[in-house]
Enzyme design. Structure first.
Site, PDB file in Angstrom:
ATOM      1  N   CYS A 150      51.503  49.863 -47.664  1.00 18.33           N
ATOM      2  CA  CYS A 150      52.273  50.462 -48.032  1.00 18.33           C
ATOM      3  C   CYS A 150      52.574  51.583 -46.353  1.00 18.33           C
ATOM      4  CB  CYS A 150      52.029  51.950 -48.507  1.00 18.33           C
ATOM      5  SG  CYS A 150      52.048  51.366 -50.558  1.00 18.33           S
ATOM      6  N   GLU A 151      52.949  49.696 -45.354  1.00 24.05           N
ATOM      7  CA  GLU A 151      53.507  50.384 -43.880  1.00 24.05           C
ATOM      8  C   GLU A 151      54.148  49.561 -44.008  1.00 24.05           C
ATOM      9  OE1 GLU A 151      52.563  52.586 -42.079  1.00 24.05           O
ATOM     10  OE2 GLU A 151      50.577  52.808 -42.868  1.00 24.05           O
ATOM     11  N   TYR A 188      39.421  38.267 -32.970  1.00 21.24           N
ATOM     12  CA  TYR A 188      40.129  38.662 -33.395  1.00 21.24           C
ATOM     13  C   TYR A 188      40.939  39.560 -34.657  1.00 21.24           C
ATOM     14  CZ  TYR A 188      39.524  39.611 -28.187  1.00 21.24           C
ATOM     15  OH  TYR A 188      38.171  39.597 -27.045  1.00 21.24           O
TER      16      TYR A 188
HETATM   17  C1  LIG Z   1      37.427  41.625 -25.056  1.00 21.71           C
HETATM   18  C2  LIG Z   1      36.511  41.040 -23.511  1.00 21.71           C
HETATM   19  C3  LIG Z   1      35.966  39.630 -23.017  1.00 21.71           C
HETATM   20  C4  LIG Z   1      36.764  38.798 -24.421  1.00 21.71           C
HETATM   21  O1  LIG Z   1      38.198  38.678 -24.161  1.00 21.71           O
HETATM   22  P1  LIG Z   1      38.856  37.202 -24.169  1.00 21.71           P
HETATM   23  O2  LIG Z   1      40.329  37.029 -24.337  1.00 21.71           O
HETATM   24  O3  LIG Z   1      38.785  37.231 -25.859  1.00 21.71           O
HETATM   25  O4  LIG Z   1      38.339  35.886 -23.807  1.00 21.71           O
HETATM   26  C5  LIG Z   1      35.365  39.532 -22.652  1.00 21.71           C
HETATM   27  N1  LIG Z   1      34.789  40.817 -21.526  1.00 21.71           N
HETATM   28  C6  LIG Z   1      35.273  41.522 -21.401  1.00 21.71           C
HETATM   29  C7  LIG Z   1      35.130  43.215 -20.204  1.00 21.71           C
HETATM   30  C8  LIG Z   1      36.118  41.785 -23.016  1.00 21.71           C
HETATM   31  O5  LIG Z   1      36.466  43.322 -23.135  1.00 21.71           O
END
Ligand SMILES: *Cc1c(COP(=O)(O)O)cnc(C)c1O
Length: 415
Positions: free
Chosen positions: A345-346, A374
Site C-alpha cells: 500500500c504505497e 542490493y
Molecule cells: C557498498 C560498498 C562497497 C561495494 O560497492 P559496490 O558498488 O557494490 O561494488 C565497497 N566498499 C564500501 C566501503 C562500501 O560501502
C-alpha cells in the site's frame, strides 16, 4: 563465456535449469542466483590482477546469503563488512577472518570488539574518534590492531546521489587535506598500527574515469605519507564498478580497469585491496514473480504482480531500472505498455513504470533481471509480508539456500 540466463525454445533458463521449474516448486516471489556467474565475475577480477599483490574483499552488503559467501570464500575471496552482523555471517559461511576488512562510519564498541576477537585483517577507520576507540579496545585485549584511514578523494562518481559517497559533502571518510595530520597523530597510539589507506567513492559507476582519478589521488597521498615516514603496506580502492541494468548500457571492462590499476601501483610494493559487490553478484540474480491481475485505471495500464518493494526496493529507492521478461515467451501475444506494481500500500511500490513489455496475463511468470545485488539484502517485512525464498543454481542442479519466511517468522521475538 555463456550467459547465465537465456531462452531455450522460448523458455527462460538459469544455467541448465528452467526457471519455471523453480517457480512451481518453490513458489513466488523468489530470488534465484547463478553460482557459475558469481564465480566467473570473481575470477575475472582475480585473473586480471595477475602477479600484482592483491586481496579481493567481496562487499558482503550486496548479497549476504550464507551460500553466496561460502561459494566466494572457496573461490578465494576476502570480505568487506560494514557491521558485526556481516562478520557473523562471514564466519558462519566459513570465511577466514584474516581476510576481512571492516568499513563503515558508525562502528559501535561491541562491533569493534567482536572484530578484534575474531582477528580480522584490518579496520577502515573514518574518524579520529573511531581510531581512539579502536586503540582503547585493542589495548584491553592486549592486541595491536591494523587499520587504514578512509579518505574522501572528493571526486564525483557521476552516479545516483544516494550511492555517491566520495564528495566533500558526504559523511564518509576523512578529508584528504587532513589525512597527513591524522596519520602523524595516530603514530602515538600504542595499540593501532596505521598500515593502510582506503577509499570508496560510490556505487554503480559505468564510467571508470572517476575511479581512476581517485586512484591517482590516493597513490599521490600514499607517497606523501611514506615520505613522512608512515609505513604503509596496503591501499584499498573500495568497490563501485557498475553493471548494465538496461540493454543499451555497457558495464565497464573489469579486466581493463584492474590491469590499469595494477600498472599504476606497480613498483610501490603496496598490496592492493578492492571491495567489489554489485559487479560480482548483480547480474547473477533474478527475482521471479507471478502476475496476479491486469487492470486499467484512467489512461494507465497495470500489471499487478506478487513481488513488491518489500522484496526489491531499488526501483522505489533509487529510481533504478530492471528489465522484466517473461519465463515463457509467446511472441504471438504481442506487447503492452504498463506499470508493473506490487501489492504493497504505497504509490512508490512499483518495479517498473510505463514499461513496454510482454503482454502477460494473470498466472504468467516474470523474471526481474539483474537483481542479485542490493535485492534480498534490502528486503523488508513491510505490510507483514514474509521475505522471499532464495535459490542457488549450479549447472543443472538447484537448491533452496534460504527458505521463504513463514507467518511465525514474522512475529518471532515479539511479546
Ligand atoms: C557498498 C560498498 C562497497 C561495494 O560497492 P559496490 O558498488 O557494490 O561494488 C565497497 N566498499 C564500501 C566501503 C562500501 O560501502
Amino acid at each position: 563465456m555463456k550467459p547465465a540466463y537465456e531462452y531455450r525454445d522460448h523458455s527462460l533458463f538459469c544455467e541448465d535449469v528452467p526457471l519455471s521449474e523453480i517457480a512451481s516448486e518453490v513458489g513466488t516471489p523468489c530470488y534465484v542466483y547463478s553460482a557459475g556467474s558469481i564465480r566467473e565475475k570473481f575470477e575475472a577480477y582475480r585473473e586480471a590482477f595477475g602477479a600484482t599483490p592483491h586481496r579481493i574483499c567481496y562487499a558482503v552488503k550486496a548479497n549476504f546469503n550464507l551460500s553466496v559467501l561460502a561459494l566466494l570464500a572457496r573461490a578465494g575471496a576476502g570480505f568487506d563488512i560494514v557491521s558485526g552482523g556481516e562478520l557473523f555471517r562471514v564466519l558462519r559461511a566459513g570465511g577466514d577472518p584474516a581476510t576481512v576488512v571492516f568499513s563503515g562510519v558508525g562502528k559501535t564498541a561491541e562491533e569493534i570488539d567482536y572484530a578484534l576477537e575474531a582477528g580480522i585483517h584490518s579496520f577502515n577507520c573514518e574518524s579520529e574518534a573511531e581510531l581512539a576507540l579502536l586503540d582503547a579496545l585493542a589495548a584491553r585485549r592486549g592486541l595491536v590492531a591494523r587499520a587504514a584511514i578512509r579518505v574522501n578523494p572528493d571526486v564525483d562518481p557521476a552516479t545516483h546521489p544516494y550511492i555517491a559517497t566520495g564528495l566533500k559533502e558526504h559523511k564518509f571518510g576523512i578529508d584528504m587535506a587532513d589525512a597527513v595530520g591524522v596519520y602523524e597523530r595516530a603514530a602515538s597510539l600504542g595499540h593501532v598500527r596505521l598500515v593502510g589507506l582506503s577509499c570508496h567513492i560510490g556505487s554503480q559507476l559505468l564510467d571508470t574515469d572517476p575511479l581512476i582519478e581517485a586512484v591517482d589521488r590516493m597513490l599521490e597521498l600514499a607517497s606523501r605519507l611514506r615520505a613522512r615516514g608512515v609505513v604503509l603496506t596496503h591501499v584499498d580502492f573500495g568497490g563501485g564498478l557498475g553493471i548494465a541494468y538496461r540493454p543499451e548500457e555497457r558495464a565497464p571492462d573489469v579486466r581493463a580497469f584492474i590491469r590499469l590499476l595494477s600498472e599504476k601501483v606497480a613498483g610501490t610494493g603496496l598490496e592492493v585491496i578492492i571491495e567489489p559487490g554489485r559487479s560480482i553478484v548483480g547480474e547473477a540474480g533474478v527475482l521471479l514473480t507471478r502476475v496476479l491481475y491486469r487492470k486499467r485505471t484512467g489512461r494507465k495500464e497495470f500489471v499487478i504482480v506478487d513481488a513488491s518493494m518489500s522484496d526489491l526496493i531499488r526501483p522505489a529507492l533509487y529510481q533504478s531500472h530492471h528489465e522484466i521478461i517473461p519465463l515463457r515467451r509467446v511472441p504471438a501475444l504481442g506487447e503492452v505498455v504498463a506499470d508493473v506494481v506490487g501489492p504493497v500500500c504505497e504509490t512508490g511500490d512499483f518495479l517498473a513504470r510505463d514499461r513496454r513489455m510482454a503482454n502477460v496475463m494473470p498466472g504468467d511468470l516474470l523474471a526481474v533481471c539483474s537483481a542479485g545485488a542490493y535485492g534480498f539484502v534490502l528486503a523488508s517485512n513491510y505490510n507483514a509480508r514474509p521475505r522471499p525464498a532464495e535459490v542457488l543454481v549450479e549447472g543443472d542442479r538447484w537448491r533452496v539456500v534460504r527458505a521463504r519466511e513463514t507467518y511465525e517468522d514474522l512475529i518471532r521475538g515479539e511479546l
